[in-house]
Enzyme design. Structure first.
Site, mmCIF file in Angstrom:
data_model
loop_
_atom_site.group_PDB
_atom_site.id
_atom_site.type_symbol
_atom_site.label_atom_id
_atom_site.label_comp_id
_atom_site.label_asym_id
_atom_site.label_seq_id
_atom_site.Cartn_x
_atom_site.Cartn_y
_atom_site.Cartn_z
ATOM 1 N N SER A 1 0.847 -1.187 0.000
ATOM 2 C CA SER A 1 0.000 0.000 0.000
ATOM 3 C C SER A 1 0.878 1.230 0.000
ATOM 4 O O SER A 1 2.101 1.133 0.041
ATOM 5 C CB SER A 1 -0.864 0.010 1.258
ATOM 6 O OG SER A 1 -0.030 0.284 2.362
ATOM 7 N N LYS A 2 0.240 2.364 -0.017
ATOM 8 C CA LYS A 2 0.979 3.624 -0.033
ATOM 9 C C LYS A 2 1.923 3.755 1.167
ATOM 10 O O LYS A 2 2.929 4.432 1.099
ATOM 11 C CB LYS A 2 0.005 4.795 -0.026
ATOM 12 C CG LYS A 2 -0.586 5.069 -1.374
ATOM 13 C CD LYS A 2 -0.906 6.557 -1.482
ATOM 14 C CE LYS A 2 -1.672 6.896 -2.724
ATOM 15 N NZ LYS A 2 -0.947 6.691 -3.951
#
Ligand code: GLU
Length: 485
Positions: free
Chosen positions: A249-250
């Site tokens: 994820s980010k």
């Protein structure tokens, strides 16, 4: 046993336009691309936009841009799933008429209550345990009264077994299977119905997608059979994990294709890297052209264990491509990054020479653009910390004056002439060549490291070399005046 696949295949990539193209989705597209290329056949691009609230038209464009950037071109589409909603509804009606689905008048609260009850008892399947489908009389009466209803698929009895290309033989026991909604009470089809209708309509032979869809397979097989359509072959790819072994994820770093593009990763490198994240060619090759990957691709070598996204390896892979791709290709990929640092109009010949000289040292296009800046900037800013050593050398400014003069007189301005000028002057003033080489590098690039100095000077060109050297000498004089001896 693994079955050897034969072509031609019809595969599909059906992203939901609810966000940017994630590297997990890109990898799914890549394996479909490789399968279609290696066995022959075609790939359909379908935008699964039936969830109107979460779909964003800007994301459709974004996904298409990202696929095009990666060099993945569908043979058919993009089709919008929403364009076939009427066909999906017709399929639901047919299933209703054939008694393979039924009207469901239950409220969400009622269903939720039973679900919890089943959960307490450790049951996953609850609908067909607790609820009887309504009788035809009840249906007629409630329809007459104008009550709204959903259409629920009657999951056939029995276990569901299938062979997954990645996970092998998979069985879902009857006890975990349940009836499920295919048409909501507002008339909108659910994902399960739409995906099966569209894949059957498109003649899809192989469904390669993420593991998060594995648990949907029994529902889909139930629907294929009920609709009298051929069940495709499935393959479910393991999820991609971040270095922390959590879903990528980010938080862990870039996760969308366009983020990597903006960092200066080349599409060839990202494609190659993602292809190896769950597949191997069966030997130790890593940097492979698309043709080589197509040649080596077989589904038997897709791996079922989770793939860890190794950012350092991608960086390394990108460096391999920055060094190895044709210079023309690098220059065209570099253009937007040069634009960002104000070098959109740089002289093409000097630019090509500088890029060719520095590309073997860069990991990202952005970094490469940074190396090119000194070639085209009128003046450079020197870092006093990096220059401290030169500020303490009292004879240096006078020596650099002489070198500047000699640089101005080199004719032609080539490697030999440059080397002779530096080594000749060093001998005359009785210093080692390094005493002149290190400050010259700093003068021309404002950096301590870089490619061979003679090459650097040559690529910089006579005018800029003389100018930077002159400016640097002036800087040394000015700063040493203010530095305690
Ligand atoms: N639209 C689904 C997704 O983006 C794909 C479903 C499928 O491949 O069947 O997850």
């Amino acid at each position: 046993m693994a079955t050897k696949l034969t072509g031609p295949v019809r595969v599909r990539f059906p992203p939901s336009p609810t966000g940017a193209l994630h590297v997990g989705g890109a990898r799914t597209a890549i394996y479909n691309d490789l399968l279609r290329r290696s066995l022959g056949g075609s790939m359909i691009l379908r935008i699964e936009d039936t969830d109107r609230q979460r779909s964003d038209p800007e994301m459709v464009a974004q996904i298409q841009r990202a696929l095009a950037w990666l060099g993945i071109e569908a043979d058919e589409g993009p089709f919008l799933q929403s364009d076939r909603v009427e066909e999906h509804r017709a399929a639901a009606r047919r299933l209703l008429e054939e008694g393979k689905a039924y009207h469901c008048f239950r409220t969400a609260e009622e269903v939720e209550e039973k679900r919890r009850e089943a959960e307490k008892r450790g049951q996953t399947s609850f609908y067909r345990v607790f609820f009887e489908p309504p009788t035809p009389e009840e249906v007629a009466r409630r329809l007459e009264a104008g009550e709204s209803y959903a259409v629920r698929f009657r999951m056939p009895k029995g276990d569901i077994q299938f062979h997954d290309l990645v996970r092998g033989d998979v069985t879902f026991a009857e006890a975990v299977l349940d009836d499920f909604i295919i048409l909501r009470s507002d008339g909108s089809p659910t994902y399960h119905l739409s995906v099966v209708c569209d894949d059957a309509h498109g003649g899809v032979t192989h469904v390669i997608r993420g593991e998060d869809h594995l648990s949907n397979v029994p529902k889909h097989i139930g629907l294929y059979r009920a609709l009298g359509a051929e069940v495709p072959t499935f393959g479910h790819l393991p999820l991609i994990m971040g270095p922390d072994r959590k879903r990528l994820s980010k938080r862990t770093g870039a996760a969308s294709v366009e983020e990597f593009r903006d960092q200066g990763i080349l599409p060839q490198a990202l494609y190659n890297f993602l292809a190896l994240l769950g597949w191997s060619p069966g030997d130790d090759r890593e940097v492979m052209s698309r043709e080589e990957m197509t040649e080596a691709f077989t589904v038997e070598r897709l791996v079922s264990s989770a793939a860890i996204f190794d950012y350092d390896k991608l960086r390394w892979m990108n460096a391999q491509y920055l060094s190895g791709e044709p210079l023309e290709e690098i220059l065209s990929r570099l253009a937007p990054f040069l634009d960002e640092v104000g070098l959109a109009d740089a002289d093409a010949e000097r630019l090509a020479a500088a890029v060719d000289l520095h590309r073997t040292r860069a990991y990202y296009l952005q970094e490469l653009a940074g190396y090119i800046v000194p070639y085209f900037r009128e003046r450079l800013d020197y870092d006093e910390d990096l220059c401290r050593k030169f500020l303490g050398q009292a004879d240096l400014p006078a020596q650099l004056d002489l070198l500047t003069e000699r640089f101005g007189a080199i004719e032609p301005f080539d490697l030999d002439g440059i080397e002779t000028a530096i080594r000749g002057l060093a001998a005359e003033v009785e210093v080692k060549a390094g005493v002149l080489i290190h400050p010259t590098r700093m003068a021309l690039s404002a950096s301590k490291a870089g490619p061979s100095l003679f090459h650097l000077v040559e690529a910089m060109g006579q005018e800029a070399s003389v100018r930077h050297l002159g400016n640097f000498t002036a800087y040394l004089r000015e700063r040493s005046g203010s530095v305690e001896a």
